[in-house]
Design a protein around this motif. Sequence first.
Motif, short mmCIF file in Angstrom:
data_model
loop_
_atom_site.label_atom_id
_atom_site.label_comp_id
_atom_site.label_asym_id
_atom_site.label_seq_id
_atom_site.Cartn_x
_atom_site.Cartn_y
_atom_site.Cartn_z
N GLU A 137 1.82 7.04 -1.51
CA GLU A 137 2.38 5.70 -1.71
C GLU A 137 3.91 5.74 -1.74
OE1 GLU A 137 0.49 4.65 -5.34
OE2 GLU A 137 -1.50 4.42 -4.42
N LEU A 138 4.44 6.78 -2.37
CA LEU A 138 5.89 6.95 -2.40
C LEU A 138 6.46 7.13 -1.00
CD1 LEU A 138 8.69 7.58 -3.54
CD2 LEU A 138 7.88 9.91 -4.05
N TRP A 143 9.81 5.14 3.56
CA TRP A 143 10.01 4.86 4.98
C TRP A 143 10.18 3.36 5.24
CZ3 TRP A 143 10.30 7.72 9.59
CH2 TRP A 143 10.35 9.10 9.40
N GLU A 144 9.36 2.54 4.62
CA GLU A 144 9.41 1.10 4.90
C GLU A 144 10.64 0.43 4.31
OE1 GLU A 144 5.75 -0.57 3.54
OE2 GLU A 144 4.58 0.25 5.23
N PRO A 149 14.84 0.93 7.78
CA PRO A 149 15.90 -0.09 7.83
C PRO A 149 17.29 0.51 8.00
CG PRO A 149 14.35 -0.58 6.07
CD PRO A 149 13.99 0.78 6.58
N TYR A 150 17.57 1.63 7.30
CA TYR A 150 18.91 2.23 7.42
C TYR A 150 19.18 2.69 8.85
CZ TYR A 150 22.87 5.32 7.11
OH TYR A 150 24.09 5.91 7.34
N TRP A 151 18.22 3.38 9.45
CA TRP A 151 18.48 3.95 10.77
C TRP A 151 18.40 2.92 11.88
CZ3 TRP A 151 21.36 7.84 11.36
CH2 TRP A 151 21.42 8.81 10.36
N LYS A 183 8.29 9.57 14.72
CA LYS A 183 7.96 8.37 13.94
C LYS A 183 9.19 7.49 13.79
CE LYS A 183 6.37 6.95 9.33
NZ LYS A 183 5.86 7.43 8.01
N LEU A 184 10.31 8.08 13.41
CA LEU A 184 11.53 7.29 13.25
C LEU A 184 12.01 6.74 14.59
CD1 LEU A 184 13.68 6.25 11.30
CD2 LEU A 184 14.98 8.35 11.73
N ARG A 185 11.93 7.55 15.64
CA ARG A 185 12.35 7.12 16.98
C ARG A 185 11.52 5.93 17.45
NH1 ARG A 185 14.75 9.56 21.79
NH2 ARG A 185 13.53 9.14 23.67
N SER A 186 10.24 5.89 17.09
CA SER A 186 9.39 4.78 17.52
C SER A 186 9.84 3.45 16.92
CB SER A 186 7.93 5.05 17.14
OG SER A 186 7.72 4.95 15.74
N HIS A 187 10.53 3.51 15.78
CA HIS A 187 11.03 2.29 15.14
C HIS A 187 12.48 1.96 15.55
CE1 HIS A 187 7.69 1.60 12.33
NE2 HIS A 187 7.59 2.92 12.25
N VAL A 188 13.26 3.00 15.80
CA VAL A 188 14.70 2.80 16.03
C VAL A 188 15.04 2.75 17.51
CG1 VAL A 188 17.00 3.73 15.56
CG2 VAL A 188 15.21 3.89 13.82
N GLY A 189 14.36 3.56 18.31
CA GLY A 189 14.65 3.58 19.74
C GLY A 189 15.22 4.90 20.20
N GLU A 190 15.58 4.98 21.47
CA GLU A 190 15.96 6.23 22.11
C GLU A 190 17.30 6.77 21.64
OE1 GLU A 190 15.70 5.67 26.30
OE2 GLU A 190 13.51 5.38 26.28
N VAL A 191 18.08 5.96 20.92
CA VAL A 191 19.34 6.46 20.38
C VAL A 191 19.09 7.61 19.40
CG1 VAL A 191 19.44 4.81 18.45
CG2 VAL A 191 21.57 5.77 19.39
N ILE A 192 17.91 7.61 18.79
CA ILE A 192 17.53 8.68 17.86
C ILE A 192 16.80 9.78 18.63
CG2 ILE A 192 15.99 9.31 15.95
CD1 ILE A 192 18.34 7.85 14.89
N GLY A 193 17.24 11.00 18.42
CA GLY A 193 16.56 12.17 18.98
C GLY A 193 16.70 13.32 18.02
#
Length: 322
Positions: A137-138, A143-144, A149-151, A183-193
Motif C-alpha cells: 500500500e505504501l 508512486w501515485e 507527478p514529480y517526474w 513503469k515510470l517511462r510509461s507514465h512520463v514518456g520517452e524523455v525518461i530512460g
Amino acid sequence: MKLGVFSVLFQQLPLAQALDYIADKGLDAVELGTGGYPGNHHCNPAELLADAGKLREFKKMFDSRGLAISALSCHGNPLHPQSHIAQSFHDDFVRTLDLANMLEAPVVVGFSGCPGDSDDAKYPNWPVAPWPNEYGELLTWQWENKVIPYWIRTGEYAKRQGAKIALEMHGGFSVHSPATLLKLRSHVGEVIGANLDPSHMWWQGIDPVQAVRLLGKEQALHYFHAKDTCFDTNNVNQHGVTDMQAYTQLLDRAWNFRSVGFGHDLKTWSDIIAALRLVGYDYVISIEHEDGLMSVDEGFTKAVENLKQIMIKEPASEMWWA
C-alpha cells in the motif's frame, strides 16, 4: 561507441589538469558532476549560467582537447520527505537541465529519488517486500502521489530544454530495476530512460546483458556507466545482497564495487558491449571508479585498458557472407 569517464573521481584536481589527464589516456568524452551527491567541483551550473564569458571559456577547455561533454550528472533525492532537502536537490537538477541546454549536452543523469511513508515523514522509505500488506500500500501511495507527478513535471521541463533524463537504477530509490524504470517511462514518456550501471544490476541479482536487452527493445537506454561488482559467497550467505555494512568494510561485505574486469571477466563485459550494439546503443561508455582496493589512478587506468580491448567503435560492416 565512445569511451568516457565520470570526472568526479578527479575532483581533487583542477579541471584543466583533470582534462589533460583524461585526454592523455585516449578517452573521447567526459561526464561532469553538477550537484547533488557528486557535487559540482568541476562544473558549477549557477556560475556558468550567470556568466556568458565563463561559459564560453568552459566549452573551450573541452573543445581544445578534443573531448565531448557526454552528460551532466546531478544525483540526488528530489522526492525526499523533508521539503528543504528535496527542494535543494530539485533546484540543482533544474539548473543542470538549463546548463545542459547551453552546453548542448544531450543527457542529464540522476536518481529517481525515494519518498517517505507519508506527507509527515522525515526520512525516505524504500519498500522491498509486498507483505505485510502495508508495504504494498505504501509503494502504491508513493508512486501515485510523489514519484509519477514529480517526474511528469520535471520531464516536461527537460523536453523544453532539449535533454533526455537518464535515471540510474540504484537500490534505495524508487527506480532501481528495468521494471521500475519502464513503469515510470510509461507514465512520463520517452524523455525518461535508464542510466544502466551493471554494478547495481549484479548486486540485485539482475543480469546486465538481459537488462540491456529489455531496455534496449523499448529504446529506453539513454546512458551507460562502466563499473563492476565482486561477491564474497560466505558473506552473501551471512548478510544477503542487501548488505547494510559500510562500503569501507571490504573484508566483511557481501559485495563490493570493483573496476571493470575485476568483478567479472572480460568475456562477460564483451557480452554487455555486444548487447549494447545489438539494441542500437552507440553512445558513451562512461567509466565510474568506486573500487576500494585500488587508487584512483590505478583503478581508472585498468578500467580504460580493459574496456579498450572490447569496445566496438566502428560501424558494423555489410554482411558480405549472408
